[in-house]
Design an enzyme around this catalytic site. Structure first.
Site, PDB file in Angstrom:
ATOM      1  N   MET A 173       0.838  -1.207   0.000  1.00 49.17           N
ATOM      2  CA  MET A 173       0.000   0.000   0.000  1.00 49.17           C
ATOM      3  C   MET A 173       0.866   1.246   0.000  1.00 49.17           C
ATOM      4  O   MET A 173       1.921   1.267   0.630  1.00 49.17           O
ATOM      5  CB  MET A 173      -0.828   0.087   1.307  1.00 49.17           C
ATOM      6  CG  MET A 173      -1.595  -1.141   1.671  1.00 49.17           C
ATOM      7  SD  MET A 173      -3.091  -1.218   0.712  1.00 49.17           S
ATOM      8  CE  MET A 173      -3.601  -2.887   1.125  1.00 49.17           C
ATOM      9  N   ASP A 181       1.136   4.773   1.591  1.00 46.32           N
ATOM     10  CA  ASP A 181       0.567   5.537   2.706  1.00 46.32           C
ATOM     11  C   ASP A 181       0.507   7.006   2.310  1.00 46.32           C
ATOM     12  O   ASP A 181       1.491   7.556   1.821  1.00 46.32           O
ATOM     13  CB  ASP A 181       1.454   5.404   3.960  1.00 46.32           C
ATOM     14  CG  ASP A 181       1.551   3.979   4.462  1.00 46.32           C
ATOM     15  OD1 ASP A 181       0.594   3.201   4.252  1.00 46.32           O
ATOM     16  OD2 ASP A 181       2.586   3.628   5.072  1.00 46.32           O
ATOM     17  N   ALA A 213       4.419  -6.093   2.129  1.00 47.81           N
ATOM     18  CA  ALA A 213       5.602  -5.449   1.567  1.00 47.81           C
ATOM     19  C   ALA A 213       6.570  -5.036   2.675  1.00 47.81           C
ATOM     20  O   ALA A 213       7.786  -5.196   2.526  1.00 47.81           O
ATOM     21  CB  ALA A 213       5.187  -4.244   0.734  1.00 47.81           C
ATOM     22  N   ASP A 261       5.624  -5.642  11.769  1.00 52.56           N
ATOM     23  CA  ASP A 261       6.088  -6.079  10.441  1.00 52.56           C
ATOM     24  C   ASP A 261       7.604  -6.260  10.429  1.00 52.56           C
ATOM     25  O   ASP A 261       8.121  -7.178   9.784  1.00 52.56           O
ATOM     26  CB  ASP A 261       5.669  -5.063   9.376  1.00 52.56           C
ATOM     27  CG  ASP A 261       4.151  -4.992   9.223  1.00 52.56           C
ATOM     28  OD1 ASP A 261       3.485  -5.977   9.570  1.00 52.56           O
ATOM     29  OD2 ASP A 261       3.652  -3.948   8.761  1.00 52.56           O
TER      30      ASP A 261
END
Ligand SMILES: Nc1ncnc2c1ncn2[C@@H]1O[C@H](COP(=O)(O)OP(=O)(O)O)[C@@H](O)[C@H]1O
Ligand SMILES: *[C@@H]1O[C@H](CO)[C@@H](O)[C@H](O)[C@H]1NC(C)=O
Length: 255
Positions: A13, A15, A44, A202
């Site tokens: 995505m 941001d 990602a 993440d």
């Protein structure tokens, strides 16, 4: 292309971040003081962290055929991530989440965002499930606020069929539960002064994938201790991928 050791299927995505003094009311226009875009998306992010630690990766995702999509593909290339399996949709930016079952690369499943009625096959097809406190609560119904709760939630997760569950606990590190030896183990982290915790999970998952692929013989607790350390570095600076450390900037005993 040489076979990757860490394959990531997940979202990607862009941001769009606006900094304002307060949130606008519905329909209201207010002044912001800063705007920036960043590369994000849980899948990602995790792939970027693994690649920056030196993993040979591959990313499977879809982006749109728009400037964000082209820019993201550039971002993957800059991070040394092959884009052979990054495709571009004509009329949509798509985030996809599924499981790749492979003999060599273990399946590490990060159920984010979590669903209470997750298909049970996600557990039986994953070697490891790694989630944070709120995700553990959604998945198990157990409120997680400390290592003891995390242990109880982790036991429920391994009972659903995975080999190992890891519940992350922010500044309290993480808890490991393995199906073979179902006694919860708390792996604390040296508490860091957090500047921006966005993406800590993440960074943690990406680092864990790196150790699973490159140091499979390392004891599980040692992998988690190192993933804790790497994620703790990421909370000490701002941004998501911008805060993820590179191998060259980390202590070499981690490798
Ligand atoms: N203040 C902190 N000090 C040290 N490590 C931290 C801190 N906050 C997060 N971490 C590290 O990041 C990992 C993931 O953070 P957590 O908040 O549980 O995930 P998420 O980003 O998904 O909410 C933790 O397990 C820990 O290793
Ligand atoms: C856990 O991750 C989710 C994303 O799935 C996020 O919305 C939530 O704030 C995180 N919880 C904690 C306790 O950090």
């Amino acid at each position: 292309m040489a076979a990757p050791e860490v394959v990531l299927v997940g979202s990607c995505m862009t941001d769009l971040v606006s900094l304002t003094t307060r949130l606008p009311k519905a329909g209201e226009t207010i002044h912001g003081h800063r705007f920036f875009t960043g590369f994000g998306g849980k899948g990602a992010n995790q792939c970027v962290q693994a690649a920056r630690l030196g993993a040979k990766t591959s990313m499977i995702c879809k982006v749109g055929k728009d400037s964000f999509g082209y820019d993201y593909i550039e971002n993957f290339k800059k991070n040394g991530i092959p884009t052979d399996f990054v495709s571009q949709a004509e009329n949509a930016a798509t985030g996809a989440a599924s499981i790749i079952v492979d003999d060599e690369v273990k399946t590490l499943f990060n159920p984010a965002p979590a669903l209470a009625d997750l298909d049970p096959q996600f557990y039986t097809h994953s070697n490891i499930i790694c989630c944070n406190e709120s995700e553990a609560e959604i998945l198990t119904g157990i409120t997680v606020g400390n290592a003891q709760d995390a242990g109880r939630a982790g036991l429920v997760l391994v009972e659903k069929g995975c080999e190992m569950a890891v519940v992350t606990l922010g500044p309290q590190g993480c808890v490991l539960i393995s199906a073979k030896e179902p006694i919860p183990k708390h792996i604390p982290v040296k508490k860091a002064t957090a500047v921006d915790t966005t993406g800590a999970g993440d960074s943690f998952v990406g680092a864990l994938a790196f150790y699973l692929a490159y140091y499979p013989n390392l004891p599980q607790e040692e992998m988690l201790e190192r993933a804790n350390f790497i994620a703790s570095v990421s909370v000490q600076s701002t941004g998501t991928q911008t805060s993820f450390p590179y191998k060259k900037d980390l202590p070499q005993y981690l490798f």
